[in-house]
Design an enzyme around this catalytic site. Structure first.
Site, PDB file in Angstrom:
ATOM      1  CG  HIS A 119      44.144  38.214  38.054  1.00  0.00           C
ATOM      2  ND1 HIS A 119      43.074  37.982  38.748  1.00  0.00           N
ATOM      3  CD2 HIS A 119      44.779  39.419  38.338  1.00  0.00           C
ATOM      4  CE1 HIS A 119      42.881  38.888  39.712  1.00  0.00           C
ATOM      5  NE2 HIS A 119      43.836  40.071  39.288  1.00  0.00           N
ATOM      6  CD  GLN A 195      46.651  44.122  32.957  1.00  0.00           C
ATOM      7  OE1 GLN A 195      46.939  45.121  32.507  1.00  0.00           O
ATOM      8  NE2 GLN A 195      46.048  44.280  34.157  1.00  0.00           N
ATOM      9  CE  LYS A 218      42.288  44.858  35.530  1.00  0.00           C
ATOM     10  NZ  LYS A 218      43.203  45.301  36.794  1.00  0.00           N
TER      11      LYS A 218
END
Length: 398
Positions: A119, A195, A218
């Site tokens: 990212h 994630q 998240k």
């Protein structure tokens, strides 16, 4: 195409998420929806319980301070940290990585080892901090090539910084081996866990990493809050990242001394209610069980990939066993058009480069469409996705 016959048993939590009623939300890799328990905790935090922390001598301030520190302990426990004081609250995971990049003494080692699938938040901070970047390739199925990393690592690398789970491909890093590779040359391992933390069990002590960054929003929690875990001895050696209130020991116009970690890195009034909301989110995830969530998302990924594989013009990216994420492209159709048409059908996906432009170049595409699952996802979302793609194909004459 009807995929209803291949129904994956769902976790029975969909009804706990008020924002997705009547909506097929497949963008959890960007941000997860919030269960009612988290919404209620945030409401109470601003309503019945609100007060400042670490400052007031009145009872409610003391109670809120305890709630804030309990949240810190909950995050530390959630990722297997030995000590709550090794957990720093930041604005987001991006700031957590910036904190390390900007404050870690280089000690004559000015290189960082990244991978092709990182990212932007795990690329740009190292550039700004003046590191020279070496890039580990990915394998054909979208895994970080640790054999290549082992060949590339040198005593000039201060840090190895890798995504624990790719936000585009869903591929899971062999984090323990990555730690062994980094430490073989005296480098430190930082993991981007944004994630991973909502999807798979994480134990930073078992992994043997040195820093771990994650994001509250998240993880079914609120926006505006991130977390940085670092080994105690490493945090103790880092200088402050920002200056202000709450991070000091004493201040005069001539000299300032600083509080020990984690307070040293938390200048100013923190996101108090955000921490309370994150604690509630962690309690919720623990009540469901990360192993159950991972198994559920893995089953949905398999079901989704099988359904999309039957469509000739669809190209799938990433490994078969990706963690909750399916990226794809449709020949002759820009992902933004896919996303727009799916939105008309009540399906929300992500379309774009996903803040991973170098990876897009490796994949040979300008962008991808991405469907990402969560504990509240089920087979009806996949059926709606496939139905929407059928409409895409009709519109584009395929």
């Amino acid at each position: 195409m009807n995929v209803a016959a291949n129904i994956t048993p769902a976790l029975s939590v969909r009804g706990e998420f008020p924002a997705i009623a009547g909506w097929h939300y497949l963008d959890s890799a960007a941000t997860a929806q919030k269960p009612q328990a988290v919404i209620d905790a945030i409401t109470r935090g601003y309503d019945r319980d609100y007060a400042t922390v670490h400052r007031g001598v009145y009872e409610r301030s003391a109670v809120m301070t305890q709630a804030y520190e309990n949240a810190r302990a909950a995050v530390a426990s959630f990722i297997g940290a030995a000590n709550a004081n090794e957990m720093v609250f930041t604005r987001n995971a991006t700031e957590a990585i910036n904190l390390v990049a900007q404050t870690l003494p280089k000690g004559g080692r000015d290189r960082v080892l990244l991978s092709e699938l990182e990212h932007h938040s795990n690329i740009v901070p190292w550039q700004l901090a003046g590191y020279a970047i070496d890039v580990v390739p990915i394998t054909a199925d979208g895994l970080i090539d640790l054999d290549a990393a082992e060949r590339m690592i040198s005593d000039q690398h201060r840090v190895v910084a890798l995504a624990h789970v790719s936000n585009v491909l869903g591929s899971i890093l062999d984090a323990k081996r990555a730690a062994e590779i980094a430490h073989s040359k005296g480098a430190l391992l930082l993991l981007d866990g944004c994630q991973a933390a909502p999807r798979i069990p994480v134990d930073v002590q078992d992994i043997d990493c040195d820093f771990y960054a994650l994001s509250a929003h998240k993880l079914y929690g609120p926006t505006g809050l991130g977390c940085l875990w670092g080994r105690g001895e490493l945090l103790n050696a880092l200088p402050p990242y920002q200056g202000g209130g709450a991070m000091i020991d004493s201040v005069t116009f001539e000299r300032t001394t600083f509080a020990p970690p984690p307070q040293r890195f938390e200048a100013g009034t923190p996101h108090i209610v955000g921490a309370v909301g994150l604690h509630s989110a962690i309690d919720w995830v623990n009540s469901v069980g990360l192993n159950a969530i991972h198994a559920h998302e893995t089953a949905l990924v398999h079901e989704c990939r099988e359904a999309l594989r039957r469509i000739n013009s669809v190209r799938l990216f990433g490994p078969e066993d990706s963690a909750g994420i399916v990226s794809f492209a449709i020949h002759g159709v820009h992902p933004h058009d896919i996303g727009t048409i799916l939105d008309d059908e009540g399906v929300a996906i992500r379309a774009g480069h996903h803040c991973a432009q170098p990876l897009m170049k490796v994949l040979g595409v300008p962008a991808t469409a991405r469907a990402s699952f969560a504990a509240f996802s089920d087979s009806s979302d996949i059926e709606a996705l496939v139905k929407g793609i059928d409409k895409v194909l009709r519109i584009f004459g395929q």
